[in-house]
Design a protein around this motif. Structure first.
Motif, PDB file in Angstrom:
ATOM      1  N   SER A   1       0.839  -1.196   0.000  1.00  0.00           N
ATOM      2  CA  SER A   1       0.000   0.000   0.000  1.00  0.00           C
ATOM      3  C   SER A   1       0.876   1.249   0.000  1.00  0.00           C
ATOM      4  N   THR A   2       0.251   2.365  -0.260  1.00  0.00           N
ATOM      5  CA  THR A   2       0.989   3.626  -0.308  1.00  0.00           C
ATOM      6  C   THR A   2       1.549   4.037   1.057  1.00  0.00           C
TER       7      THR A   2
ATOM      8  N   ARG B   1       4.812   2.395   1.592  1.00  0.00           N
ATOM      9  CA  ARG B   1       5.877   3.006   0.798  1.00  0.00           C
ATOM     10  C   ARG B   1       6.375   4.293   1.439  1.00  0.00           C
ATOM     11  N   VAL B   2       5.465   5.071   2.025  1.00  0.00           N
ATOM     12  CA  VAL B   2       5.874   6.315   2.695  1.00  0.00           C
ATOM     13  C   VAL B   2       6.730   6.013   3.919  1.00  0.00           C
TER      14      VAL B   2
ATOM     15  N   LEU C   1      -1.875  11.882   1.791  1.00  0.00           N
ATOM     16  CA  LEU C   1      -2.630  10.636   1.912  1.00  0.00           C
ATOM     17  C   LEU C   1      -3.913  10.828   2.709  1.00  0.00           C
TER      18      LEU C   1
END
Length: 94
Positions: free
Chosen positions: A29-30, A33-34, A82
């Protein structure tokens, strides 16, 4: 003995950065990644600090400070994006 410990720490941090790059590319998921990108920034700061200790110089301290500031601002901007899908809020009622 001290230089051997620093070199072992450099190798360990480099290996953890490889794992984080994998998580950055393959992350499910994003937000994952962050978090990986933020951890890469922290590991990069640690690598530069260990390199500075290894070379017995204080020339890299400004680079460490700059990377810390950019990493913090980037993580904050990503998390706000986000959460709200917008980084800079514009008030259109004026």
């Amino acid at each position: 003995m001290f230089s051997i410990i620093i070199q072992i720490a450099l190798i360990c941090i480099s290996l953890s950065m490889l794992g984080l790059v994998y998580r950055l590319i393959k992350g499910p998921s994003t937000p994952d990644r962050v978090v990986a990108l933020d951890a890469i920034g922290i590991n990069l700061i640690a690598l530069i600090a260990l390199l500075s200790i290894s070379l017995d110089t204080s020339a890299y301290l400004e680079a460490i400070l700059l990377l810390a500031i950019v990493s913090f601002i980037g993580t904050t901007a990503f998390s706000k994006f986000l959460e709200k899908e917008d980084i800079i809020e514009h008030d259109r009622n004026l």
